[in-house]
Design an enzyme around this catalytic site. Structure first.
Site, short mmCIF file in Angstrom:
data_model
loop_
_atom_site.label_atom_id
_atom_site.label_comp_id
_atom_site.label_asym_id
_atom_site.label_seq_id
_atom_site.Cartn_x
_atom_site.Cartn_y
_atom_site.Cartn_z
N ASP A 1 0.97 -0.93 -0.02
CA ASP A 1 0.02 -0.09 -0.01
C ASP A 1 0.78 1.22 -0.06
OD1 ASP A 1 -2.01 1.88 0.12
OD2 ASP A 1 -2.78 1.03 2.18
N ASP B 1 -3.72 2.65 -5.12
CA ASP B 1 -2.33 2.46 -4.63
C ASP B 1 -2.07 1.47 -3.87
OD1 ASP B 1 -4.30 2.95 -2.74
OD2 ASP B 1 -3.44 4.78 -1.84
N GLU B 2 -2.56 0.33 -4.31
CA GLU B 2 -2.33 -0.95 -3.50
C GLU B 2 -2.65 -2.05 -4.33
OE1 GLU B 2 -5.37 -1.88 -0.34
OE2 GLU B 2 -6.68 -0.48 -1.16
#
Length: 368
Positions: free
Chosen positions: A16, A112-113
């Site tokens: 993350d 974002d992960e």
């Protein structure tokens, strides 16, 4: 234990990125470093939405998806910066390339992960912890950004672990530690348990994983529906979902359950307008438009229907989505009905053309 409840041990990493957009902006502009920063729409006029907030802004309660006006009220000195999607996409491709050095089993989750299955890694390292450390270091060395990582034997626990030591954290939760960890975890920290479900659990005296563990699988299903079976398994450390490369979003939408049954068409239209606004924000976030708009209606007697309309070309604007949902509702019959839930979703996606980066444009937001 039934086969479907026998835990499968994999080596899973959840990566993350830390305040991704804001960190990129602070990296590229030294004047922004150490300052409260929001990447997103301006609070002026109708206002925008926070895409990402720096950790300096988060100290004041600023969070992603919050209206920019609210962010400004919480943190009057916050700096607003418009997104630079072309830059974020370039960084994203580099991050994906780093992941691919170790495995091809990569499942992007959101902006974002991602999950990585390194049960059998390309370099023969063997240790998921070592791989996570190397990935974090490569991101720091090559991109001057930080990421947090969670490592465990399944996706659920790895995702929770990645949030424990943020930012720039690394947390390993091994097989023997999972059940004690889950028993101590507050129910509101369970990934997938929203505010409404958490409140329901607490009203039942269920405050932790240990409390949930006291219920039988049938009791869990009776109280929480299909999710109850998942909660029953996960509190015991069981999550056999595989990491799925190239995961594709099939639909995107929003819905709302009302505190009282709606009986007036004006009330229904007002709620559809609100839901449509949420849907549009999510579509813009992922740079999507859909050819099919679906309306979901649940009545006071829990009877549920869906109605949909398809278009020759993808749509994604608020006016079209709201008007279509209202038309579908009207055609479904609203005389003498009581409605407890309304939802709108879009599917049959087509990706938008590449944006120019001019003010008002919403660029491609999918990280990987």
């Amino acid at each position: 234990m039934a086969d479907e409840q026998r835990p499968i041990h994999r080596k899973i990493i959840h990566i993350d990125m830390d305040a991704f957009y804001a960190s990129v902006e602070q990296r590229d502009n030294p004047d922004l470093r150490g300052k409260a920063l929001v990447v997103g729409g301006s609070p002026e006029g109708r206002g925008g939405v926070v895409a990402t907030a720096s950790y300096e802004a988060r100290k004041f309660g600023v969070r992603s998806a919050m209206p920019s006006k609210t962010a400004q009220r919480l943190c009057p000195h916050v700096i607003f910066v418009r997104p630079r999607f072309d830059v974020y996409k370039d960084v994203s491709r580099h991050i994906r390339e780093i992941f691919s050095r170790y495995t091809d089993i990569i499942e992007p989750l959101s902006l974002d992960e991602a999950y990585l299955d390194v049960t059998e890694d390309k370099l023969g390292i063997g240790s998921a912890i070592e791989i996570a450390q190397q990935i974090k270091q490569a991101i720091k060395d090559e991109l001057q950004l930080t990421a947090s990582a969670g490592v465990s034997i399944n996706k659920f626990v790895a995702k929770i672990a990645s949030d424990i030591n943020k930012p720039d954290g690394l947390k390993f939760i091994g097989p023997s530690s999972i059940e004690p960890f889950m028993e101590a975890l507050p129910v509101e920290k369970f990934y997938g348990v929203g505010k409404v479900t958490a409140a329901k659990m607490m009203a039942m005296g269920l405050h932790s994983g240990a409390d949930l563990k006291k219920l039988t699988e049938d009791e869990m299903s009776r109280h929480f529906g299909k999710a109850g079976k998942f909660y029953y398994q996960i509190v015991r450390g069981i999550d056999n979902r595989a990491v799925q490369p190239h995961r594709e979003t099939k639909s995107m939408g929003a819905e709302d359950t009302f505190p009282y049954d709606l009986t007036e068409i004006d009330e229904m239209y007002t709620e559809l307008d609100k839901i449509a606004e949420t849907v549009v924000k999510r579509l813009e976030r992922y740079n999507l438009q859909g050819r099919t708009i679906t309306l979901k209606v649940k009545y006071s007697d829990f009877r549920q229907i869906t109605r949909n309309q398809s278009f020759a070309k993808p749509v994604g604007d608020l006016k079209t989505i709201a008007a279509t949902a209202k038309s579908l509702l009207l055609n479904s019959g609203v005389d003498d009905v009581k409605i407890r839930l309304l939802g709108i979703s879009l599917s049959n996606f087509g990706e938008l053309p590449q944006k120019t980066g001019k003010p008002g444009d919403a660029g491609q937001l999918m990280l990987f």
